[in-house]
Write an enzyme that holds these catalytic residues in place. Structure first.
Site, short mmCIF file in Angstrom:
data_model
loop_
_atom_site.label_atom_id
_atom_site.label_comp_id
_atom_site.label_asym_id
_atom_site.label_seq_id
_atom_site.Cartn_x
_atom_site.Cartn_y
_atom_site.Cartn_z
N LYS A 53 39.66 61.76 9.19
CA LYS A 53 38.89 61.80 9.54
C LYS A 53 37.90 61.47 10.91
O LYS A 53 37.33 62.42 11.10
CB LYS A 53 38.47 61.48 8.24
N GLN A 97 36.38 54.33 1.72
CA GLN A 97 37.83 54.77 1.56
C GLN A 97 38.15 53.90 0.58
O GLN A 97 38.72 52.63 0.97
CB GLN A 97 38.57 54.92 3.01
N ASP A 120 30.43 61.44 0.40
CA ASP A 120 31.31 61.78 -0.73
C ASP A 120 30.82 62.25 -2.26
O ASP A 120 32.22 62.47 -3.01
CB ASP A 120 32.53 60.58 -0.94
N1 GUN Z 1 40.66 58.17 -1.53
C1 GUN Z 1 41.12 59.42 -2.05
N2 GUN Z 1 40.93 60.37 -1.96
C2 GUN Z 1 39.18 60.20 -0.93
C3 GUN Z 1 38.25 61.08 -0.51
O1 GUN Z 1 37.74 62.08 -1.18
N3 GUN Z 1 36.35 59.70 -0.70
C4 GUN Z 1 37.35 58.88 -0.38
N4 GUN Z 1 36.22 57.92 0.33
N5 GUN Z 1 38.36 58.12 -0.79
C5 GUN Z 1 39.67 58.52 -1.31
#
Ligand code: GUN
Length: 294
Positions: A53, A97, A120
């Protein structure tokens, strides 16, 4: 039949190029978009995702500072960090995350991210706005990426039966919600199936579009898929493979080789949905910076 491949990697790179143009335009007007990707602890998969990311941000001209906190970070310390980011004018998007290490309370953490920076789309305010059909709400990146894949291969869900396997808050539930809404590239009839559905094969075969996010390696076999269906595989599972250098390989929730002989389109793993999640996250970050350039 051999299914056509849905090249998520290529589609995501097109979106990232579009994002880079938007980021440059914002920067010209004095706002360099910023994303804080907060990683707590040392979960190897999470480390990989956060690194990807951050790299994608840097390539697109989005400021993405390092936000790695130790595994023993307390709930209070994490909240304090989030509060700082909520008030930081260089940061337009915040993501924490998941999963967080125990005993951190994810629900409370999600509540502390300012909804205007919640790229998110996990804050209950954004979930509520999304469910009530507000087109401006931040939509979670993976479901939004799935809808975007369908758009880019010109498969309109309208009037089709979409079967979703998996009811997580991150993927299954929101994608079922989004694709059933009265909106362009939605309007589908949606069935949300899950681990307690008695005969997943029978339900799977109803799907003109089958979206699988159930977290079990190669769970969906060819007999569970309607001939000619579009198959979207959200799963990323490590399975042991001594033949490979790393000792494992990645497989989806769909038995790819068998299912590609019955489907019309299919996403590979890796290179399908995964890259789209990152691209849509960047897009949400641009949206946040355009709305609140402070
Ligand atoms: N863990 C698995 N998928 C995601 C996501 O799309 N965002 C975040 N923050 N954590 C995740």
């Amino acid at each position: 039949m051999t299914a056509r491949l849905i090249d998520g990697k290529k589609i995501a790179s097109e979106i990232r190029a579009e994002v880079a143009v938007s980021a440059a335009r914002l920067a010209e007007r004095g706002t360099k978009p910023g994303l804080a990707a907060v990683l707590v602890g040392d979960d190897p998969a999470s480390q990989v995702y956060v690194r990807m990311k951050k790299r994608a941000c840097e390539e697109a001209g989005i400021y993405a500072p390092d936000m790695h906190l130790p595994a023993d970070t307390t709930q209070e310390a994490l909240i304090e960090r989030i509060e700082q980011l909520n008030g930081d004018p260089r940061i337009h998007g915040i993501l924490v995350q998941l999963p967080l290490p125990r005993p951190l309370d994810e629900s409370e953490i999600m509540l502390r991210v300012r909804p205007e920076k919640d790229v998110d789309g996990f804050h209950p305010v954004n979930v509520g706005r999304m469910v009530s059909g507000d087109p401006d709400a931040f939509r979670p990146a993976t479901p939004a990426g799935i809808q975007e894949l369908l758009k880019r291969i010109d498969v309109d869900p309208q009037g089709r039966h979409v079967v979703v396997m998996g009811r997580s808050n991150i993927v299954g539930r929101p994608v079922a919600e989004i694709l059933s809404q009265k909106q362009p590239w939605a309007n589908a009839t949606v069935t949300l199936a899950h681990s307690r559905t008695p005969d997943l094969g029978e339900v799977g075969r109803l799907g003109d579009i089958l979206i699988v996010a159930i977290g079990r390696p190669e769970f969906v076999t060819a007999d569970m898929v309607r001939p000619g269906a579009v198959v979207i595989d959200v799963g990323v599972n490590r399975v042991d493979d001594p033949e490979t250098e790393k000792g494992y390989r990645l497989v989806g929730d769909v038995a790819f080789e068998a299912v590609r002989t019955v489907a019309s389109w299919i996403t590979p793993v890796p290179g399908g949905v995964g890259p789209m999640t990152i691209a849509m996250l960047l897009r949400n970050t641009i949206k946040a910076a355009e709305r609140f350039p402070a």
